[in-house]
Design an enzyme around this catalytic site. Structure first.
Site, PDB file in Angstrom:
ATOM      1  N   PRO A  66       5.716  -3.074  33.957  1.00 60.75           N
ATOM      2  CA  PRO A  66       4.605  -3.951  33.199  1.00 60.75           C
ATOM      3  C   PRO A  66       4.307  -5.216  33.976  1.00 60.75           C
ATOM      4  O   PRO A  66       5.031  -5.666  34.824  1.00 60.75           O
ATOM      5  CB  PRO A  66       5.635  -4.388  32.065  1.00 60.75           C
ATOM      6  CG  PRO A  66       7.048  -4.339  32.573  1.00 60.75           C
ATOM      7  CD  PRO A  66       6.869  -3.183  33.422  1.00 60.75           C
ATOM      8  N   HIS A  67       3.025  -5.435  34.040  1.00 60.37           N
ATOM      9  CA  HIS A  67       2.383  -6.708  34.709  1.00 60.37           C
ATOM     10  C   HIS A  67       1.496  -7.494  34.221  1.00 60.37           C
ATOM     11  O   HIS A  67       0.831  -6.939  33.232  1.00 60.37           O
ATOM     12  CB  HIS A  67       1.970  -6.045  36.106  1.00 60.37           C
ATOM     13  CG  HIS A  67       1.071  -5.093  35.801  1.00 60.37           C
ATOM     14  ND1 HIS A  67       1.264  -3.614  35.581  1.00 60.37           N
ATOM     15  CD2 HIS A  67      -0.428  -5.119  35.896  1.00 60.37           C
ATOM     16  CE1 HIS A  67      -0.053  -3.147  35.552  1.00 60.37           C
ATOM     17  NE2 HIS A  67      -0.861  -3.954  35.981  1.00 60.37           N
ATOM     18  N   GLY A  68       1.316  -8.593  34.508  1.00 60.85           N
ATOM     19  CA  GLY A  68       0.212  -9.446  34.111  1.00 60.85           C
ATOM     20  C   GLY A  68      -0.005 -10.842  35.129  1.00 60.85           C
ATOM     21  O   GLY A  68       0.570 -11.100  36.034  1.00 60.85           O
TER      22      GLY A  68
END
Length: 155
Positions: A66-68
């Site tokens: 997960p990334h952002g």
């Protein structure tokens, strides 16, 4: 971009995360990320959920990345979790996930964000490292595997 640039200390490793589902795992990781980075927990959680709505970050073989991007982020930030029990993460191979590498980047970190994603992906594609990660349950040991293993797989 090295793994140590993302996971600065063993505190960036959650060795036995208990989570019943994807949302719960992301909430717990957002909480730890906020503690370590000074970012707002809700902002971290929201950006991760927003990214998951675009498409799963469950990349297969029990792994999720997960990334952002957050305007408030001061630099690249990583957090790794080994789950106590695998959870459904809507992964592309439909297999449950037990290894999660969370990645946060500043809003303007185009190339650095992509380099970090590629670096993490390359490391976690190594099945022998993943087996060792699954066999370890101490943050120090997992941190050593992630950072030492990274050097032999540098591109």
């Amino acid at each position: 971009m090295e793994i140590e640039d993302l996971l600065r200390t063993p505190a960036h490793v959650m060795a036995r995360l208990k989570a019943g589902n994807k949302k719960q795992a992301l909430q717990e990781m957002a909480r730890r990320a906020a503690e370590l980075s000074g970012l707002h927990e809700r902002a971290v959680f929201d950006v991760l959920l927003e990214r998951e709505r675009l498409g799963t970050t469950g990349v297969g073989n029990g792994i999720a990345i997960p990334h952002g991007k957050l305007a408030e982020a001061k630099g690249m930030f990583g957090l790794f979790a080994r789950l106590d029990a695998p959870i459904d993460f809507d992964a592309i191979d439909e297999q449950p996930v037990d290894l999660i590498f969370l990645l946060l980047a500043p809003e303007g970190a185009g190339a650095d964000h992509l380099k970090a994603l590629a670096r993490v992906s390359r490391l976690l594609r190594d099945r022998s490292i993943c087996e060792k990660l699954r066999g370890a349950d101490q943050a120090d040991a997992i941190y050593a595997l992630l950072t030492d293993g990274a050097h032999s797989h540098a591109a």
